[in-house]
Write a protein that holds these residues in place. Structure first.
Motif, PDB file in Angstrom:
ATOM      1  N   UNK A   1       0.890  -9.547   2.557  1.00  8.61           N
ATOM      2  CA  UNK A   1      -0.362  -8.915   2.024  1.00  8.61           C
ATOM      3  C   UNK A   1      -0.842  -8.744   0.703  1.00  8.61           C
ATOM      4  N   UNK A   2      -2.030  -9.076   0.512  1.00  7.17           N
ATOM      5  CA  UNK A   2      -2.506  -9.227  -1.004  1.00  7.17           C
ATOM      6  C   UNK A   2      -2.328  -7.857  -1.414  1.00  7.17           C
ATOM      7  N   UNK A   3      -1.809  -7.867  -2.879  1.00  8.76           N
ATOM      8  CA  UNK A   3      -2.004  -6.512  -3.363  1.00  8.76           C
ATOM      9  C   UNK A   3      -3.140  -6.255  -4.133  1.00  8.76           C
ATOM     10  N   UNK A   4      -3.771  -4.982  -3.982  1.00  6.66           N
ATOM     11  CA  UNK A   4      -5.002  -4.812  -4.520  1.00  6.66           C
ATOM     12  C   UNK A   4      -5.347  -3.302  -4.335  1.00  6.66           C
ATOM     13  N   UNK A   5      -6.431  -2.751  -5.267  1.00  6.86           N
ATOM     14  CA  UNK A   5      -6.673  -1.337  -4.973  1.00  6.86           C
ATOM     15  C   UNK A   5      -7.395  -1.024  -3.890  1.00  6.86           C
TER      16      UNK A   5
ATOM     17  N   UNK B   1      -3.366  -4.478   0.216  1.00  8.29           N
ATOM     18  CA  UNK B   1      -2.629  -3.191   0.356  1.00  8.29           C
ATOM     19  C   UNK B   1      -3.561  -1.872   0.138  1.00  8.29           C
ATOM     20  N   UNK B   2      -4.605  -2.033  -0.819  1.00  8.30           N
ATOM     21  CA  UNK B   2      -5.407  -0.703  -0.865  1.00  8.30           C
ATOM     22  C   UNK B   2      -6.430  -0.761   0.183  1.00  8.30           C
ATOM     23  N   UNK B   3      -6.445  -1.509   1.074  1.00  7.93           N
ATOM     24  CA  UNK B   3      -7.438  -1.203   1.951  1.00  7.93           C
ATOM     25  C   UNK B   3      -6.734  -1.221   3.548  1.00  7.93           C
ATOM     26  N   UNK B   4      -5.350  -1.178   3.309  1.00  4.51           N
ATOM     27  CA  UNK B   4      -4.702  -1.223   4.471  1.00  4.51           C
ATOM     28  C   UNK B   4      -4.523   0.166   5.201  1.00  4.51           C
TER      29      UNK B   4
ATOM     30  N   UNK C   1       3.810   3.225  -1.458  1.00  3.67           N
ATOM     31  CA  UNK C   1       2.732   4.568  -1.737  1.00  3.67           C
ATOM     32  C   UNK C   1       1.851   4.353  -2.614  1.00  3.67           C
ATOM     33  N   UNK C   2       2.138   3.572  -3.741  1.00  7.33           N
ATOM     34  CA  UNK C   2       1.163   3.342  -4.978  1.00  7.33           C
ATOM     35  C   UNK C   2       0.150   2.399  -4.624  1.00  7.33           C
ATOM     36  N   UNK C   3       0.784   1.482  -3.879  1.00  9.60           N
ATOM     37  CA  UNK C   3      -0.338   0.084  -3.421  1.00  9.60           C
ATOM     38  C   UNK C   3      -1.183   0.654  -2.398  1.00  9.60           C
ATOM     39  N   UNK C   4      -0.954   1.458  -1.609  1.00  9.53           N
ATOM     40  CA  UNK C   4      -1.692   1.972  -0.657  1.00  9.53           C
ATOM     41  C   UNK C   4      -2.766   3.193  -0.743  1.00  9.53           C
ATOM     42  N   UNK C   5      -2.515   3.481  -2.005  1.00  7.07           N
ATOM     43  CA  UNK C   5      -3.464   4.610  -2.653  1.00  7.07           C
ATOM     44  C   UNK C   5      -2.926   6.078  -1.917  1.00  7.07           C
ATOM     45  N   UNK C   6      -1.685   6.009  -1.570  1.00 10.93           N
ATOM     46  CA  UNK C   6      -1.424   7.501  -0.584  1.00 10.93           C
ATOM     47  C   UNK C   6      -0.693   8.477  -1.768  1.00 10.93           C
TER      48      UNK C   6
END
Length: 436
Positions: free
Chosen positions: A120-124, A332-335, A18-23
């Motif tokens: 998946x690369x982790x990023x905002x 992750x943040x763009x997924x 949830x955090x990594x996907x900005x949800x």
């Protein structure tokens, strides 16, 4: 949807997703309700056991008395019956309490995103995306190339003013060779995927049900970005994955049916809520766009290998059209909300000097299958399991057309047609001819 067992056993993994996907989703509220639900179920099961034992005892005593028991025995039996009725009432009360708890849990769970794959690369945001590979060399010009919106005006093939008169801002109207190019690209892509890659072609409706959009993960999050027909509660299809995936909702496939490979043309419609669309010239971002979609339904153990193959199928189109491109693994943040992993394929637009996304290829694992009730029967055990769904554009037409026009233009304003597309266009090049 996620497996409730997974949520319970891997709460921290979901919290990170949830955090990594900005949800935004309230996992703590879900877990509190789940604890309450389990306590109710334990008590209900205990009371059902008591009721079952008491009912058996009542049956035995009634049979033994033969209907002529002593007054004292009758009194005990009546007390037992009365107590059993009270237990039954308590069970009904608890079951009534359970229903809204489960409904609230389901409502919260609708907002739980799919968990990103470990690769998946982790990023905002998109700045953390990772380029995987490139193909082709960007064209070099000995003149100042025109961007597609100027080039198409010179050639008389895209008439945005006429489109605005018909539908308003953000729509495109293709004329003459432009209309033929769009038709040619669609036909070329469909033939390519059917004949070379072995997909089955379908032509699906453009209107989709609310439950279909929920099934593929566009709802409840993205409703404001879609065109809604209130009277029938139908939506204009926002992306071709919706009708193609929902062909298989509430179905059970045999193992021999897998993998399913479907391709189809579909017009897609998006409101693109916000003002950013007005800052984009031409057809980079429009409310209605055409694309050819690719869908696979596969067994879990092969889904990531099948994702790579699907990406390769989409790449084949760009190589055949001689359009340079790159493949990017989204962070992750763009997924997307529903995807576990996604590759974007970005084609090079020579005049504007930038990459344009022409396909997003995603593995949803069992996330969509759970939401639409898509299962398959395993060969060895015969058990029903949720299939994995994979899809991607093969390709989106407007941006592919932009790259084709900008990369193949000549000094005199003509555009050369890639050799693979010439049989569909019926010409080697398109000459300038301003709209009348």
């Amino acid at each position: 949807m996620l497996d409730p067992k997974l949520i319970r056993a891997n709460a921290e993994l979901l919290r990170k997703a949830i955090l990594d996907k900005n949800e935004k989703a309230d996992i703590d509220a879900y877990l509190e309700l789940d604890e309450r639900r389990r306590k109710i179920l334990v008590e209900v099961e205990k009371l059902r056991h008591e009721k079952r034992i008491a009912s058996e005892e009542i049956g035995k005593r009634s049979a033994a008395s033969g209907g002529s028991a002593a007054v004292e025995g009758e009194s005990d039996l009546e007390l037992m019956k009365s107590s059993t009725k009270e237990v039954a009432k308590r069970i009904k009360t608890l079951e009534a309490e359970l229903s809204p708890v489960e409904a609230e849990m389901e409502k919260i769970a609708e907002w739980f995103p799919n968990i990103p794959h470990c690769s998946v690369p982790v990023g905002k945001d998109s700045s953390a995306n990772v380029e995987v590979r490139r193909w082709g060399e960007p064209p070099k010009f000995d003149f100042q190339p025109l961007p597609h919106h100027d080039l198409s005006r010179l050639m008389g093939i895209i008439d945005l003013e006429a489109a605005s008169r018909v539908s308003g801002y953000g729509f495109a109207l293709f004329r003459g060779a432009g209309a033929k190019l769009v038709r040619a690209l669609i036909q070329f892509m469909l033939d390519f995927h059917v004949q070379k890659h072995g997909y089955e072609e379908v032509f699906a409706p453009f209107l989709v049900k609310r439950e279909c959009l929920f099934g593929t993960g566009q709802l409840p999050k993205l409703e404001e970005d879609m065109y809604h027909i209130e009277k029938e509660d139908l939506f204009l299809n926002p992306t071709a994955e919706v009708p193609l995936t929902n062909m298989f909702r509430e179905t059970v496939l045999k193992k021999d049916d897998l993998p399913v490979r479907i391709t189809g043309y579909c017009a897609s419609f998006r409101r693109e809520a916000g003002s950013y669309g007005k800052e984009t010239k031409g057809i980079v971002r429009v409310h209605q766009f055409d694309k050819v979609e690719l869908l696979k339904i596969v067994e879990p153990e092969s889904s990531y290998a099948e994702l790579e193959k699907l990406v390769g199928d989409a790449e084949d189109i760009l190589r055949s059209l001689e359009i340079p491109y790159r493949v990017v693994s989204l962070s992750t943040g763009d997924l997307s909300f529903a995807a576990s992993k996604c590759y974007d394929i970005e084609a090079w637009a020579g005049a504007e000097g930038k990459w344009l996304e022409v396909s997003s290829c995603s593995n949803f694992e069992e996330f969509q299958a759970r939401r639409i009730g898509l299962r398959y029967r395993t060969e060895k055990s015969g058990k029903l399991e949720f299939a994995h769904t994979i899809n991607g554009s093969g390709l989106a037409i407007p941006r592919t057309l932009i790259c084709l026009l900008e990369n193949n233009q000549s000094r005199n304003g003509s555009v050369k047609i890639p050799s693979a597309l010439r049989p569909y266009v019926g010409a080697d090049e398109i000459m300038p001819q301003v709209c009348g």
